[in-house]
Design an enzyme around this catalytic site. Structure first.
Site, PDB file in Angstrom:
ATOM      1  N   MET F 110      16.856  -5.912  -2.160  1.00 36.56           N
ATOM      2  CA  MET F 110      15.661  -5.198  -2.625  1.00 36.56           C
ATOM      3  C   MET F 110      14.391  -5.801  -2.021  1.00 36.56           C
ATOM      4  O   MET F 110      13.400  -5.097  -1.821  1.00 36.56           O
ATOM      5  CB  MET F 110      15.594  -5.187  -4.153  1.00 36.56           C
ATOM      6  CG  MET F 110      16.698  -4.369  -4.820  1.00 36.56           C
ATOM      7  SD  MET F 110      17.043  -2.713  -4.087  1.00 36.56           S
ATOM      8  CE  MET F 110      15.444  -1.900  -4.218  1.00 36.56           C
ATOM      9  N   ASP F 125      -1.612   4.026   5.296  1.00 41.57           N
ATOM     10  CA  ASP F 125      -2.998   3.798   4.881  1.00 41.57           C
ATOM     11  C   ASP F 125      -3.911   3.628   6.103  1.00 41.57           C
ATOM     12  O   ASP F 125      -5.046   4.098   6.104  1.00 41.57           O
ATOM     13  CB  ASP F 125      -3.058   2.550   3.986  1.00 41.57           C
ATOM     14  CG  ASP F 125      -4.438   2.317   3.396  1.00 41.57           C
ATOM     15  OD1 ASP F 125      -5.067   3.294   2.955  1.00 41.57           O
ATOM     16  OD2 ASP F 125      -4.895   1.158   3.376  1.00 41.57           O
TER      17      ASP F 125
END
Lengths: 157, 157, 157, 157, 157, 157
Positions: F110, F125
């Site tokens: 993860m 972004d």
């Protein structure tokens, strides 16, 4: 000398320390918050109630040591197993000294550096209402112990 | 002069700024990462690939501005609406300059201070493998604008 | 009565407060850290150096108010524009009272609750070496002001 | 009895645990969210859809255990290797019980305490729209295992 | 077209939004967690107890929206004034849709993107024990409203 | 097959890994940021100064790996002992590949997933001012090593 923080193509990476052993390591850093005579008087007279200004700085510094891996992009997430922050009034400011200890896979130099710096910032925040010229200087590593490279101490200059 | 960070009994508190107006405010701080000639050469030659060491410091500094309220116990949670971190090679180190802007209820001096400091720490982290004597100095507020007290600029000394 | 924290299908969501006005709001919460006589004596005699145990709790509580939106999944990110944490020695423990203020779009009840709770946890952490039976009780909202619903005060029971 | 959280001069410090062994340790804490009959009915009838209010609290509590070192200034950064939060409806509220486990160098009492407290705060946040009198009580350590001091269990009173 | 995220010398900076007005803005993003038939069956049968796997993802996504400024170096610290995360079982996976709202000085596109992504990561974490091939795709902005540029909606392709 | 993330009553819990051994483990994940030709040209021509857009993404990704336990409610707090994020321009976008390493008690799948995802979000972004249609796809685990289950590699499909 190899510069281990950069990969083949010159890009930043977090150095792999999985093969290093978890051993006890410590690092001490120090710095100076330079204050005007008015600020020093306030600290000395308690018109800036000394205990608390210092308590805020000390506690912020210890918490800062734990924030190191969050502040420095390439720092490892390691255990922080001991930390002290000491503050001493000197003739032209407040000396900040921090020692951090771990029993993990890499050194805690940057944790000690961060503790000093955050304690110093917190002190500036406490007295900036008295004098905006308060400044931070001489933040440096004093010594380290543990790890494969063994003890190191700053050379006098 | 009243010292607003302390309550009646001398205990730390976060100053109430609810009555202050949200206006545009800015603050600029600067500092110096003092490097040995070997480190400066590496930075200059690109054997410490300049772009990235500087990119890491610049990005850490901007992110640091946003961490101010988390690092300094008595700092307010305010909007951070603009931030720049500039780095310049000088003869004995790297000058770090940060400007932070907000349209909120209190000044951003400490955010600018924090941006400079965290950028400097990140730079130390990048080059500490080359020289553990790298140190941080002259971290200070340069100027601020906005707010009821108006513009302020550091006095030459 | 509509329960605004749940969407049509009963799932958690963060209530939309964009249409609420930024006005001055405050909230006060309190709680009790129940201590054994031995712990109270230590606090009273200063063999648990009072100032600092209290300073740690007070500073942790103020910082805790700022962590509210991070701890509570459905809490809003808002400005925290003022915070105080007061501690008082009573006959069977330490009373913690926190007031938080904002000039933002929603109330700060949970910020005040969080400040009290984190200050209390910090106090437990300071004295758990003396007595592991130290416990926290009576954490409750005392009053709130501001917002469309106006002032509210806890009913005596 | 020595109070290890304070240095020679009475100042807060993070206790050095580098010499302690990484062994399996656990701690269980519990607390109570006291609710009005109306809130309990809503929880029981599912007009506050039970599953989710409880899911929010449970998840917030587990995440809270991981925030312990960030909330408590003198807590160590250690591994969090297991955590459960259980909630049970009782006649006058919701009982919260949390167990945290680690294989690290110090105990997880405060992590368990924090898990209970944050779960309780999250529950208050979920139902405060129904009743602002909801309060938190009886937050205490139930038992701990592991470490040099061995098992401990709260004394009945 | 000017690319506002870079200063004169090509270095990253946080764009100054102090002159923008605080108005209501929203953004919706979506994504897909692609699951094997076995994972979908488990989700459908409740052998991966559906409610909670989904509750964990939903709550993680909402909390993720609030972490945007911490994860993205150049994102602004702004108010997060509303957030929803919806999950829907489809034939080859779980669709995640998030809407974030603010009444602040800049848009919340990245907050919505982050909410979707973190919810998707949490879902992967929940089912990775069943199938490590679970993957995330089609994470994209669906629409935005508010701000000077007005409404925008993804073009069909 | 047992699904270890859920307790007897179907509620989320953090799986206990205290009995697992600290051994060297690694995981690699990858993903794709799909860009329009205009964005790709900008990346290729340097009108979006390549180095820095990529530096921001790379650094955000490494920092993201360290945020995994904070973003995912049931993830363990473990050491992050090595991390790299690589970016490569392909014909229809930017490929992101991350490898994370630890010498701790559980795998870092993860953490690798989170590093890829946060790097991808940061890239979006950086270029969203050029094209709001930029999207993230094919985020998946590539391989893992270490731990009791041994090496695993994604099956070709």
């Amino acid at each position: 000398m190899t510069f281990t923080h950069l990969d083949a193509a010159g890009h930043a990476r977090m150095v792999d320390v999985t093969e290093k052993s978890p051993t006890v390591r410590s690092a001490t850093a120090s710095g100076m918050v330079h204050c005007s005579p008015a600020v020093l008087d306030a600290l000395r007279d308690g018109s800036v109630p000394k205990g608390d200004a210092f308590a805020v700085a000390r506690i912020a510094g210890i918490a800062g040591a734990k924030k190191c891996a969050e502040l420095l992009p390439l720092a490892h997430v390691i255990g922080v197993h001991g930390a002290t922050v000491d503050l001493a009034l000197e003739t032209d400011g407040v000396r900040v000294t921090a020692t951090v200890r771990t029993a993990d896979r890499t050194g805690v130099e940057m944790e000690a550096f961060t503790a000093v710096t955050v304690a110093a910032l917190a002190l500036v925040d406490m007295v900036k209402g008295l004098d905006k010229h308060t400044w931070i200087g001489e933040v440096r590593l004093e010594e380290k112990t543990g790890g494969k490279s063994g003890p190191w101490r700053r050379a006098e200059r």
